[in-house]
Motif scaffolding. Structure first.
Motif, short mmCIF file in Angstrom:
data_model
loop_
_atom_site.label_atom_id
_atom_site.label_comp_id
_atom_site.label_asym_id
_atom_site.label_seq_id
_atom_site.Cartn_x
_atom_site.Cartn_y
_atom_site.Cartn_z
N ARG A 195 0.84 -1.21 0.00
CA ARG A 195 0.00 0.00 0.00
C ARG A 195 0.87 1.25 0.00
NH1 ARG A 195 -2.95 -1.25 4.27
NH2 ARG A 195 -2.26 0.52 5.57
N GLY A 242 2.10 1.90 -3.29
CA GLY A 242 1.03 2.38 -4.17
C GLY A 242 0.62 3.81 -3.87
N GLU A 243 0.82 4.25 -2.61
CA GLU A 243 0.27 5.54 -2.23
C GLU A 243 1.33 6.64 -2.12
OE1 GLU A 243 -1.67 4.71 1.43
OE2 GLU A 243 -3.33 3.61 0.48
N SER A 244 2.63 6.24 -2.11
CA SER A 244 3.67 7.25 -1.87
C SER A 244 3.73 8.26 -3.01
CB SER A 244 5.05 6.57 -1.73
OG SER A 244 5.05 5.82 -0.55
N ASN A 246 2.12 3.19 -9.81
CA ASN A 246 1.95 4.48 -9.12
C ASN A 246 2.74 5.55 -9.89
OD1 ASN A 246 1.67 6.59 -7.36
ND2 ASN A 246 2.71 5.60 -5.62
#
Lengths: 466, 227
Positions: free
Chosen positions: A55, A58-60, A133
């Motif tokens: 996660r 994926g979110e950084s 990402n």
């Protein structure tokens, strides 16, 4: 010599060993279950962390943000180690820890591996992902990223060691306690045996009346107690018989021997006529013959009572035996004007000589006690498979008080006739009874209203053998 | 007739020797098993009387070794042990008879004569005679001095026994066994009564009595000796 161990000791040891085995098994099971539980915990923890890292990737927003967040994860989870590789080149790695190269190569199974690095015991797993990402920039986007996580299992190991130690301690304690408990249980369980032992200790030649307590012992031992009591009964009866036998013997021998001695010494005291000496010797010879007959009768009695098997079993025609005996006693009966009658016929399986002797004893008794001029009757018959020989005579009735002892050796109804010429050794009826017992039969007597009847009873099975 | 007696009991041995010698036998006495065996093997005897329990070697062993050497010498055992297996054993080994101690000398003498008589042709099968007494065995008739005497079957048997063994003292047990086949000691005086009745028929009315009572031993057919 090796002394056999006591039953209490053996049972206690067995009891202790069994409880130790059960406890040991339980301990091993507990340790294994605990270990497995820890492995499960670690796996879900590691999977949880892998998902967290995915996660984060994926979110950084940007690679700096990624690094910061990875550091934050690293710092906030004590004992957790991370490694991220991009196309085989490490981009983040916790210090201290080496990850094995092949770790987590199988993604699908999310296998947990275990290894050692320096002082640390580690459990770890890894996963490969494709970065989706765009915020991370072209350096990441669409590239393959490998994430490995590992956790230090030192705490679990420590716990397990503690647990094992405690289980072992408990086991030792339990063994000691169960050994004591077992000893106590066995002792109280075997208490009836001790009671029996103490009873047995009390038995001696002079105290043969002691018996095992049948009500006080458990069912399993009651059989044993019964058998022991039966043995004691037999011993007591035999012993009693032996004692009576020796005392009877001494008594029976004393009178004739002292007579012989006195007569011989008186004769020797003064010179006498040759005729006188001959007379004395002849009288002595007669007395000695009676003694010799008594001894051989006693030997015969002892042999008959002790032998289990009949010497020469065969089919014996009772009528024929009685007729032979009539022939023998004919002169005697004739002298008293007695008529000898026989009725009936039967055969038994037995020893001919013994049967003849048993009937002969009854017949000679009947002739001896019959009133002159009457009938002596022998009735042979068969009733319900039982063969009977009944010898009856008319004459003085035997007092009821004498009946129970009539078959005892040396028992005489009329004590004063003890050594009269025609009287026997006092063993005739005892021999008759012994012979009948050897044939598994019995002898009975009835006497009343001037008639006396002795009956030999041969049992059915003896007849069936023929 | 030569008899070997092997008996270790001193008094018994001496009396057996004296008694048998006085009965007309030549007697050698051995006091132990080894001596007895050696005598039996080196000398000729018509009969051996062996005690079972002997020092040196037992009576059984003597008999076994004798039989092993093919010696057919008749053997009579004296045994203090009234055991069936003993008897069986003795007879299996080829003993001819046995006597259980205590026994009477008259009985032993009668048995000895019975054994020694075996194998010899029986005297006469048709008639027996003693003094003026005659027994016709075929017609079963008895007469004395030509006068017929009526006897019952058993009386006849008793007289026949006495005549066949005239001059021998027959103990009561032997008479009971031979005449009536009663092989046990009767505790009655039945033999005395039977002999008395026979005597009343055979001797009554005659000057010389033939059936004699030997006190303490038995009966014998013999002309009464003048006292």
């Amino acid at each position: 010599m090796r002394r056999p161990t006591t039953l209490t000791f053996r049972l206690t040891v067995m009891f202790t060993l069994v409880s130790a085995a059960v406890l040991l098994g339980l301990g091993v099971l507990v340790a294994m279950a605990t270990n497995k539980h820890f492995a499960e915990l670690d796996r879900s923890y590691l999977e949880d962390k892998l998902q967290l890292l995915e996660r984060i990737v994926g979110e950084s927003v940007g690679s700096d943000d990624l690094a910061r967040r990875l550091h934050a994860v690293q710092n906030s989870h004590q004992g957790l180690f991370l490694r991220l590789e991009r196309d085989g080149a490490p981009i983040f790695k916790s210090a201290v820890v080496d990850f094995p190269a092949e770790l987590g190569s199988d993604l699908e199974q999310s296998q947990v591996s275990e290894w050692q690095t320096g002082p640390l015991s580690l459990r770890g797993m890894g996963r490969e992902m494709e970065v989706r990402n765009p915020l991370l920039g072209p350096a990441f986007e669409g590239r393959r990223l490998r994430i490995d996580v590992a956790v230090d299992t030192g705490i679990h190991a420590h716990f397990m060691t503690e647990l094992r130690l405690q289980l072992l301690l408990y086991l030792v304690l339990a063994m000691i306690v169960s050994a004591h408990l077992g000893w106590w249980v066995v002792r109280s369980g075997l208490a009836p045996l001790r009671i029996m032992k103490n009873r047995a200790k009390d038995v001696s030649a002079h105290k043969l009346d002691q018996r095992m307590p049948i009500e006080a012992v458990p069912v399993e031992l009651a059989d044993l107690a019964h058998s022991l009591n039966a043995m004691l009964d037999r011993l007591q009866a035999d012993f009693q018989r032996l004692m009576e036998f020796s005392s009877d013997l001494a008594h029976e021998l004393r009178t004739p021997i002292s007579n012989l001695l006195t007569q011989t010494q008186v004769s020797l005291a003064h010179p006498r006529q040759v005729e006188m000496y001959r007379e004395i010797l002849a009288s002595n010879a007669e007395e000695f013959q009676r003694l010799a007959r008594m001894i051989s009768d006693m030997l015969y009695l002892a042999k008959t009572e002790n032998d289990i098997e009949l010497p020469h079993p065969e089919k014996v025609d009772l009528g024929q035996e009685v007729r032979a005996l009539f022939d023998f006693y004919d002169a005697l009966a004739d002298e008293k004007q007695l008529r000898l009658n026989l009725s009936g016929a039967a055969s038994v399986w037995g020893d001919k000589l013994m049967v003849r002797r048993a009937i002969g004893n009854l017949l000679s008794n009947a002739i001896r006690h019959a009133q002159p001029g009457t009938d002596v009757t022998v009735a042979v018959d068969e009733r319900d498979g039982e063969k009977r020989v009944c010898v009856s005579n008319l004459g003085p009735t035997i007092d009821a008080a004498h009946i129970p002892r009539l078959f005892d050796r040396f028992y005489r109804v009329d004590k004063s006739r003890m050594h009269s010429e025609a009287e026997g050794t006092g063993l005739g009826l005892a021999i008759t009874r012994a012979i009948m017992l050897a044939h598994r039969g019995a002898v009975s007597v009835t006497s009343g209203h001037g008639k006396t009847e002795f009956c030999l009873v041969f049992p059915r099975e003896a007849a069936a053998q023929g | 007739m030569k008899i070997l007696v092997v008996e270790d009991e001193h008094k018994t041995g001496d009396y057996l020797k004296q008694g048998l010698s006085e009965a007309g036998f030549v007697v050698d006495l051995a006091r132990d098993g080894q001596e007895g065996l050696q005598l039996a093997l080196s000398e000729h005897y018509d009969l051996a009387i062996l005690d079972v329990m002997l020092p040196g070697c037992t009576g059984w062993e003597i008999l076994e070794r004798l039989r092993a050497k093919g010696e057919t010498l008749p053997v009579l055992f004296l045994t203090a042990r009234d055991q069936v297996e003993d008897r069986v054993r003795g007879l299996e080994l080829g003993a001819d008879d046995y006597l259980v101690k205590p026994f009477s000398f008259a009985e032993l003498l009668a048995r000895v004569r019975t054994i020694l008589r075996r194998g010899r042709p029986s005297q006469d099968n048709s008639a027996l005679q003693y003094a003026d007494l005659e027994l016709d065995l075929l017609r079963r008739r008895v007469s004395r001095a030509g006068k017929r005497i009526d006897l019952t079957a058993k009386e006849f048997g008793l007289l026949e026994l006495l005549m066949r063994r005239q001059g021998e003292v027959l103990p009561r047990t032997l008479i009971a066994s031979q005449v009536w086949d009663m092989n046990f000691d009767s505790d009655t005086n039945v033999i005395d009564v039977a002999v008395r009745r026979l005597r009343s028929k055979v001797d009554e009315g005659f000057a010389v009595r033939l059936i004699q009572t030997v006190r303490g031993m038995g009966y014998v057919l013999e002309e009464a000796q003048e006292d």
